[in-house]
Design an enzyme around this catalytic site. Structure first.
Site, PDB file in Angstrom:
ATOM      1  N   ALA A 117       0.803  -1.226   0.000  1.00  0.00           N
ATOM      2  CA  ALA A 117       0.000   0.000   0.000  1.00  0.00           C
ATOM      3  C   ALA A 117       0.834   1.273   0.000  1.00  0.00           C
ATOM      4  O   ALA A 117       0.551   2.221  -0.722  1.00  0.00           O
ATOM      5  CB  ALA A 117      -0.932  -0.027   1.212  1.00  0.00           C
TER       6      ALA A 117
ATOM      7  N   GLU B 165      11.944  -2.783  -8.143  1.00  0.00           N
ATOM      8  CA  GLU B 165      11.968  -1.766  -7.095  1.00  0.00           C
ATOM      9  C   GLU B 165      12.330  -0.433  -7.736  1.00  0.00           C
ATOM     10  O   GLU B 165      13.428  -0.270  -8.269  1.00  0.00           O
ATOM     11  CB  GLU B 165      12.990  -2.133  -6.008  1.00  0.00           C
ATOM     12  CG  GLU B 165      12.702  -3.445  -5.293  1.00  0.00           C
ATOM     13  CD  GLU B 165      11.571  -3.348  -4.265  1.00  0.00           C
ATOM     14  OE1 GLU B 165      11.066  -2.230  -4.016  1.00  0.00           O
ATOM     15  OE2 GLU B 165      11.188  -4.399  -3.710  1.00  0.00           O
TER      16      GLU B 165
END
Ligand SMILES: *[C@@H]1O[C@H](CO)[C@@H](O)[C@H](O)[C@H]1NC(C)=O
Ligand SMILES: *[C@@H]1O[C@H](CO)[C@@H](O)[C@H](O)[C@H]1NC(C)=O
Length: 422
Positions: free
Chosen positions: A183, A385
């Site tokens: 999130a 990432e």
């Protein structure tokens, strides 16, 4: 009108904030042996982990959040374990309040630009869904929005299918991308939305849509994301309550919930840990949506990327044991192509991308979407990432445009790699 209301709501939520819970929390950059982090991950909030710069192999560096009580307990332990640390943030609540003010300003400015979505602000789940629907209405021959199902709290998770051939040409490869499984990694949905924007609205390279079908899930964990805006900026997991101890510790780490060596790591069994794997594999409606769309397209799926933040890495299988899949060479090569395309456009201060096996670059994990998608037969699967610069995942809105632009170059390079091997 609806957009305006959302803008006001976002502002109101941010003004109230809930950052008091992080008053006095500090961030430390901690270095030590990889195995130590595998253990710390279960008990502390590691904001990211990467190979320690130019150090001897096996040394990792992580950004760790410590409450005042945790600080008392853990700093002496770090000393005992021969780990080094430096404080980088004195009061996390101040950083979060600054971020809030910046985002309010950015949203105010982007609202005045009159566009549905711009790439210098963050948006709410509803606004993202509206953007997807508006594209489907404007480009019915190219874009289909799928209502994939409801999140645990009942939010509609949508994804887009982008195809010049209505997904009917079975010789075309499929690329599948998801964002915001975690999130708090707010910069990931803008990247997914920008990929959609490039493919549908900008159309700089027609080969990418004529030769490939795309499936993009820009908001995979809306419950967690909305909660991270309204209540707790550091929230990572889903918001489900179907496991023991859910009243005190709701939510599951979506990227430990996939059915690949699920349940094999002690570190993921504690419901209060930020890497809790869930009561069963695929216990979460959010991960079942990714599972189902992957399985429906597995025959043609060539590339899967799960967008995360942060650390500048393309990580591939197997994370459970550090050995390499039989197509490791292709996995590595495609990863390098994407990384190089991004590095060419990256800011000087950004770290160069690292491409490698997840367990060799970092440490062991189980139940990840990257390993599960590779195991079902998708050849090229990555955890990606994105950059955090000096801000970690509190990426200021003025960097969103840079990140979406450079990442798109990487995704386009990955798509061309797919076209070259399919
Ligand atoms: C602690 O770290 C230092 C420097 O890296 C190293 O020389 C030493 O051997 C380590 N000691 C232990 C007990 O691991
Ligand atoms: C590592 O895990 C993968 C995926 O489950 C498996 O295929 C492989 O055989 C394992 N390798 C070793 C050396 O155990």
């Amino acid at each position: 009108m609806q957009l305006l209301i959302c803008v006001l709501l976002f502002g109101a939520a941010l003004v109230q904030g809930r950052h008091e819970k992080y008053e006095g929390h500090q961030l430390y950059r901690v270095s030590g042996a990889a195995t130590e982090f595998e253990y710390l991950e279960a008990y502390l909030d590691l904001l990211s982990t990467k190979s320690a710069a130019r150090s001897t192999s096996g040394q990792l560096e992580a950004l760790v959040r410590l409450s005042p009580e945790e600080k008392q307990k853990w700093l002496p332990l770090f000393d005992k374990k021969n780990m080094t640390y430096t404080k980088v943030v004195d009061n996390l609540a101040d950083v979060l309040r600054d971020e809030e003010a910046q985002i309010n300003r950015a949203r105010h400015n982007s609202k005045r630009s009159g566009r549905a979505i711009s790439f210098n602000a963050y948006y709410r789940h509803d606004e993202m869904n509206e953007y997807l629907e508006s594209l489907a209405a404007l480009y019915p021959g190219l874009v289909t929005v799928i209502n994939a199902g409801l999140s645990y709290e009942g939010r509609q998770i949508k994804y887009v299918k982008i195809s010049t051939t209505r997904f009917e040409n079975l010789r075309k490869p499929v690329i599948l991308i998801d964002a915001a499984v975690h999130a708090r990694e707010w910069v990931t949905p803008p990247v997914a939305l920008y990929i959609i924007h490039q493919l549908v609205e900008a159309v700089v390279d027609r080969r990418l849509t004529e030769g490939i079908d795309w499936i993009i899930i820009p908001m995979a964990n809306p419950d967690g994301y909305e909660y991270s805006i309204d209540e707790d900026r550091m929230w990572r997991k889903t918001r489900s309550r179907s496991h023991p101890e859910a009243d005190t510790c709701p939510g599951v780490d979506g990227n430990r919930n996939f059915d690949h060596h699920w349940g094999t790591r002690e570190a993921s069994k504690d419901p209060c840990s930020i890497i809790f794997e869930g009561p069963t594999a695929f216990s979460e409606p959010e991960t079942r949506i990714i599972r189902d769309v992957a399985l429906q397209n597995v025959d043609r799926a060539a590339l899967y990327i799960s967008l995360h933040s942060y650390g500048n890495m393309f990580l591939y299988a197997w994370g459970n044991n550090g050995s390499l899949p039989n197509n490791a060479l292709a996995l590595h090569l495609a990863g390098v192509r994407m990384a190089e395309a991004i590095d060419r456009l990256a800011l000087d201060k950004a770290d160069r991308y690292i491409v490698g096996n997840a367990a060799q670059v970092l440490y062991f994990t189980s139940g990840t979407s990257r390993d599960w998608t590779r195991a079902i037969g998708i050849p090229l699967t990555y955890t990606m990432e994105l950059p955090g610069y000096e801000y970690d995942f509190i990426v200021p809105p003025e960097y969103v445009e840079q990140i979406v632009t450079e990442t798109w170059a990487g995704i386009a390079a990955g798509a061309h790699f797919v076209l070259s091997i399919w």
